[in-house]
Design a protein around this motif. Structure first.
Motif, mmCIF file in Angstrom:
data_model
loop_
_atom_site.group_PDB
_atom_site.id
_atom_site.type_symbol
_atom_site.label_atom_id
_atom_site.label_comp_id
_atom_site.label_asym_id
_atom_site.label_seq_id
_atom_site.Cartn_x
_atom_site.Cartn_y
_atom_site.Cartn_z
ATOM 1 N N TYR A 85 0.861 -1.122 -0.093
ATOM 2 C CA TYR A 85 0.031 -0.087 -0.108
ATOM 3 C C TYR A 85 0.875 1.234 -0.154
ATOM 4 O O TYR A 85 2.033 1.205 0.760
ATOM 5 C CB TYR A 85 -0.964 0.015 1.205
ATOM 6 N N ALA A 111 -12.572 4.753 7.834
ATOM 7 C CA ALA A 111 -11.501 3.992 7.353
ATOM 8 C C ALA A 111 -10.928 4.168 6.106
ATOM 9 O O ALA A 111 -9.887 3.748 5.479
ATOM 10 C CB ALA A 111 -11.884 2.503 7.431
ATOM 11 N N ALA A 112 -11.894 5.016 5.052
ATOM 12 C CA ALA A 112 -11.492 4.918 3.727
ATOM 13 C C ALA A 112 -10.417 6.044 3.546
ATOM 14 O O ALA A 112 -10.313 6.963 4.373
ATOM 15 C CB ALA A 112 -12.501 5.731 2.736
ATOM 16 N N PRO A 113 -9.440 5.829 2.562
ATOM 17 C CA PRO A 113 -9.597 4.696 1.632
ATOM 18 C C PRO A 113 -8.818 3.216 2.129
ATOM 19 O O PRO A 113 -8.761 2.571 1.208
ATOM 20 C CB PRO A 113 -8.608 5.160 0.423
ATOM 21 N N GLU A 134 -16.992 3.523 6.597
ATOM 22 C CA GLU A 134 -16.686 4.873 6.137
ATOM 23 C C GLU A 134 -18.158 5.430 5.986
ATOM 24 O O GLU A 134 -18.873 4.960 5.160
ATOM 25 C CB GLU A 134 -15.827 4.454 4.798
ATOM 26 N N ILE A 135 -18.249 6.671 6.396
ATOM 27 C CA ILE A 135 -19.481 7.310 6.270
ATOM 28 C C ILE A 135 -19.802 7.839 4.892
ATOM 29 O O ILE A 135 -21.032 7.805 4.648
ATOM 30 C CB ILE A 135 -19.299 8.522 7.263
ATOM 31 N N SER A 136 -18.643 7.820 4.088
ATOM 32 C CA SER A 136 -19.059 8.406 2.636
ATOM 33 C C SER A 136 -19.297 7.311 1.704
ATOM 34 O O SER A 136 -18.311 6.589 1.753
ATOM 35 C CB SER A 136 -17.991 9.347 2.065
ATOM 36 N N ARG A 139 -16.423 7.089 -0.780
ATOM 37 C CA ARG A 139 -15.004 6.618 -0.371
ATOM 38 C C ARG A 139 -15.176 5.124 0.026
ATOM 39 O O ARG A 139 -14.253 4.422 0.420
ATOM 40 C CB ARG A 139 -14.970 7.663 0.704
ATOM 41 N N PRO A 162 -20.951 6.832 12.782
ATOM 42 C CA PRO A 162 -20.658 6.346 14.112
ATOM 43 C C PRO A 162 -21.761 5.871 14.947
ATOM 44 O O PRO A 162 -21.672 5.034 15.545
ATOM 45 C CB PRO A 162 -19.623 7.043 14.428
ATOM 46 N N ASP A 179 -9.234 7.129 13.200
ATOM 47 C CA ASP A 179 -8.278 8.027 12.415
ATOM 48 C C ASP A 179 -9.213 9.135 11.854
ATOM 49 O O ASP A 179 -9.575 9.260 10.788
ATOM 50 C CB ASP A 179 -7.634 7.207 11.070
ATOM 51 N N ALA A 180 -9.346 10.281 12.521
ATOM 52 C CA ALA A 180 -10.235 11.214 12.397
ATOM 53 C C ALA A 180 -10.426 12.015 11.438
ATOM 54 O O ALA A 180 -9.234 12.628 10.734
ATOM 55 C CB ALA A 180 -10.738 11.852 13.867
ATOM 56 N N PRO A 181 -11.570 12.457 10.716
ATOM 57 C CA PRO A 181 -11.501 13.576 9.770
ATOM 58 C C PRO A 181 -10.885 14.756 10.576
ATOM 59 O O PRO A 181 -11.247 15.019 11.616
ATOM 60 C CB PRO A 181 -12.966 13.696 9.250
ATOM 61 N N ILE A 213 -17.676 11.919 17.062
ATOM 62 C CA ILE A 213 -17.291 10.384 16.793
ATOM 63 C C ILE A 213 -16.716 9.664 17.881
ATOM 64 O O ILE A 213 -17.031 8.566 18.216
ATOM 65 C CB ILE A 213 -16.312 10.745 15.590
HETATM 66 C C1 LIG Z 1 -8.561 10.984 7.936
HETATM 67 S S1 LIG Z 1 -9.415 10.101 6.951
HETATM 68 C C2 LIG Z 1 -9.166 8.541 6.931
HETATM 69 C C3 LIG Z 1 -8.102 7.950 6.230
HETATM 70 C C4 LIG Z 1 -7.841 6.443 6.649
HETATM 71 N N1 LIG Z 1 -7.873 5.725 7.962
HETATM 72 C C5 LIG Z 1 -6.806 5.790 5.955
HETATM 73 O O1 LIG Z 1 -5.492 5.774 6.361
HETATM 74 O O2 LIG Z 1 -6.869 5.595 4.812
HETATM 75 C C6 LIG Z 1 -11.103 10.449 7.752
HETATM 76 C C7 LIG Z 1 -12.273 9.842 7.043
HETATM 77 O O3 LIG Z 1 -13.448 10.030 7.991
HETATM 78 C C8 LIG Z 1 -14.548 10.283 7.372
HETATM 79 N N2 LIG Z 1 -15.547 11.155 7.962
HETATM 80 C C9 LIG Z 1 -15.964 12.358 7.838
HETATM 81 N N3 LIG Z 1 -16.848 12.551 8.370
HETATM 82 C C10 LIG Z 1 -17.042 11.671 9.249
HETATM 83 C C11 LIG Z 1 -18.014 11.420 10.237
HETATM 84 N N4 LIG Z 1 -18.869 12.381 10.622
HETATM 85 N N5 LIG Z 1 -17.955 10.214 10.859
HETATM 86 C C12 LIG Z 1 -17.132 9.187 10.628
HETATM 87 N N6 LIG Z 1 -16.370 9.489 9.553
HETATM 88 C C13 LIG Z 1 -16.243 10.670 8.980
HETATM 89 C C14 LIG Z 1 -14.061 10.661 6.017
HETATM 90 O O4 LIG Z 1 -15.013 10.604 4.800
HETATM 91 C C15 LIG Z 1 -12.594 10.366 5.753
HETATM 92 O O5 LIG Z 1 -12.853 9.222 4.890
#
Ligand SMILES: C[S@@+](CC[C@H](N)C(=O)[O-])C[C@H]1O[C@@H](n2cnc3c(N)ncnc32)[C@H](O)[C@@H]1O
Length: 459
Positions: A85, A111-113, A134-136, A139, A162, A179-181, A213
């Motif tokens: 990866y 979790a995305a991507p 993943e909420i989206s 993604r 969540p 792994d928060a937004p 979250i």
């Molecule tokens: C930092 S990214 C995660 C990256 C992932 N952990 C990786 O290593 O590939 C944060 C993710 O949280 C999602 N997100 C956005 N708003 C959210 C919410 N209210 N609750 C949960 N997840 C959310 C986003 O769509 C995004 O994919």
């Protein structure tokens, strides 16, 4: 590097004081490129032997390597075999500091991507459950593809908010990653566009979201379980501030020390509520090590682990379906527990164990997709190929990396195959690059019909 926002720079100056000039200077250095080996498929040592890239080990990640910009590993066929990866080196840290044992019930809530979920899943080694959420929706689709590419056989891919998951999985998971937004201040060098969207309001807005979250994550954590919170930003309110909030609102959660590395810096209590425990948090600064920037906090919930011995939920398999599946699987040297095989619609899935009976959450995938039942025959699926080893299937077309047919296969073209290249003259062949499956093909009189899925093909 474009000009960074003035408000960001002046806040960093205030935060870093004497260290600020080193921090600012780090933005004129080139960004760091990282590759993380998929240990489900190959060891880091073996990968180094076959890799054509310029690799240098990342000292704080056992299966991580820096590579050179000119290597272009995203275009190499090994990428399509799920051998690694591509991930910025400091972003490898959170999954590496959440200890995973085969058999764990693991949740990656944002979790995305899949940069971290793929590592957590690999470390389960096929035992236990990885729930990647993943909420989206768009993604979540990319997340599913990465989990399938990695060959992780025991996962749920969910697409939920969540708080909705927390209603379904109270105290269920013993390992959780959030792994928060976040406002992404650690991404400015890697992706200058992120700097363009930053405003001084962003940290406050994201801190609010993070505070929504994390309580859901805490509610899903089993007694004795571990929760790792991470961001890729520097702002105190999204880091020590949010950790202080969680400790205050959940007295059963305590911070733990993480396995150190000389470049890791401690959290700063004064940037939260002054609690000295915040020193156990880890900050990764771009001027102190070869990474773009991250923050991590590892919590443990008081108590000892609950025993979730509930029966796995799978639908009974119809006799006629099992007969068709058995005709294909009798050839595969891969342990299969028939109680975990489930047919939904025309598709067959292999469920993780544990596989809790849950109703309500949106699933993108529940288990490994084995393939499709057609009239009296079975067509093996792409996720099955990637979860297999070359030795699992009796007839393999093993191509050398330099064989032009590898690229032609990945483009979806039909291939010519000599009789001596496969053990069986016709039928399904597991197409591999060296020892690593890429997908399926069906051989008829020396012509391999390409079964590489249309949506995965390269152009
Ligand atoms: C930092 S990214 C995660 C990256 C992932 N952990 C990786 O290593 O590939 C944060 C993710 O949280 C999602 N997100 C956005 N708003 C959210 C919410 N209210 N609750 C949960 N997840 C959310 C986003 O769509 C995004 O994919």
């Amino acid at each position: 590097m474009n000009q960074l926002p003035d408000a960001f720079l002046s806040r960093m100056k205030e935060m870093l004081k004497d260290e600020y000039s080193a921090f600012e200077a780090s933005y004129s250095l080139p960004r760091q490129y990282g590759l993380r080996v998929n240990t489900l498929k190959i060891s880091p040592e073996e990968f180094q032997k076959i890799s054509p890239f310029h690799l240098t080990p990342i000292p704080w990640i056992p299966n991580g390597f820096f590579y050179s910009e000119e290597d272009r590993p995203a275009r190499h066929p090994y990428y399509y075999a799920g051998l690694y990866y591509l991930q910025e080196p400091s972003a490898m840290s959170p999954a590496s500091r959440l200890e995973i044992q085969p058999g764990d019930r693991v949740l990656d809530l944002c979790a995305a991507p899949g940069g971290k979920a793929t590592e957590l899943g690999a470390r389960l080694r096929g035992e236990g459950l990885l729930a990647a959420n993943e909420i989206s929706n768009s993604r979540a689709k990319a997340l599913l593809k990465n989990i399938e590419l990695f060959g992780i056989p025991n996962s749920f891919v969910l697409n939920e908010a969540p708080y909705r998951l927390a209603e379904v999985f109270p105290e269920y998971f013993n390992k959780i990653l959030v792994d928060a937004p976040c406002s992404g201040e650690g991404m400015f060098r890697k992706d200058p566009a992120v700097a363009g969207t930053w405003t001084s309001e962003r940290p406050k807005e994201f801190a609010k979201l993070q505070r929504e979250i994390l309580p859901a994550a805490a509610a899903m954590l089993s007694p004795g379980g571990l929760l790792l919170y991470s961001t890729c930003t520097f702002s105190p309110e999204e880091n020590e501030g949010v950790v202080s909030f969680l400790l205050e609102s959940n007295p059963k959660l305590h911070l733990l020390h993480m396995e150190g590395y000389e470049g890791f810096s401690q959290g700063i209590p004064d940037w939260g509520n002054g609690n000295p425990e915040l020193l156990k948090c880890v900050r990764i600064w771009p001027h102190r090590m070869n990474g773009e920037g991250h923050f991590m906090a590892l919590f443990q919930k008081e108590g000892s682990s609950l025993n979730h011995s509930g029966a796995d939920a799978s639908l009974p398999l119809r006799k006629e379906d099992r007969k068709i599946l058995e005709a294909f699987f009798q050839d595969i040297v891969m342990p299969l527990d028939w109680r975990r095989v489930e047919v939904r619609g025309s598709k067959a899935y292999y469920l993780p164990s544990p596989s809790p009976a849950v109703r309500g959450p949106r699933f993108l995938r529940n288990g490994l997709c084995l393939g499709e039942l057609k009239k009296n025959r079975f067509e093996p699926g792409q996720p099955l190929a990637l979860a297999m080893k070359k030795s699992h299937y009796p007839s393999v077309l093993s191509l050398a990396p330099e064989d032009p047919r590898v690229i032609r296969y990945l483009k979806g073209e039909t291939l010519s195959v000599e009789r001596h290249e496969t053990s069986r003259p016709d039928g399904y062949q597991l197409v591999c690059i060296k020892d690593f499956p890429l997908g399926w093909g069906k051989l008829v009189r020396g012509v391999l019909k390409n079964k590489y899925p249309a949506g995965w093909r390269i152009r």
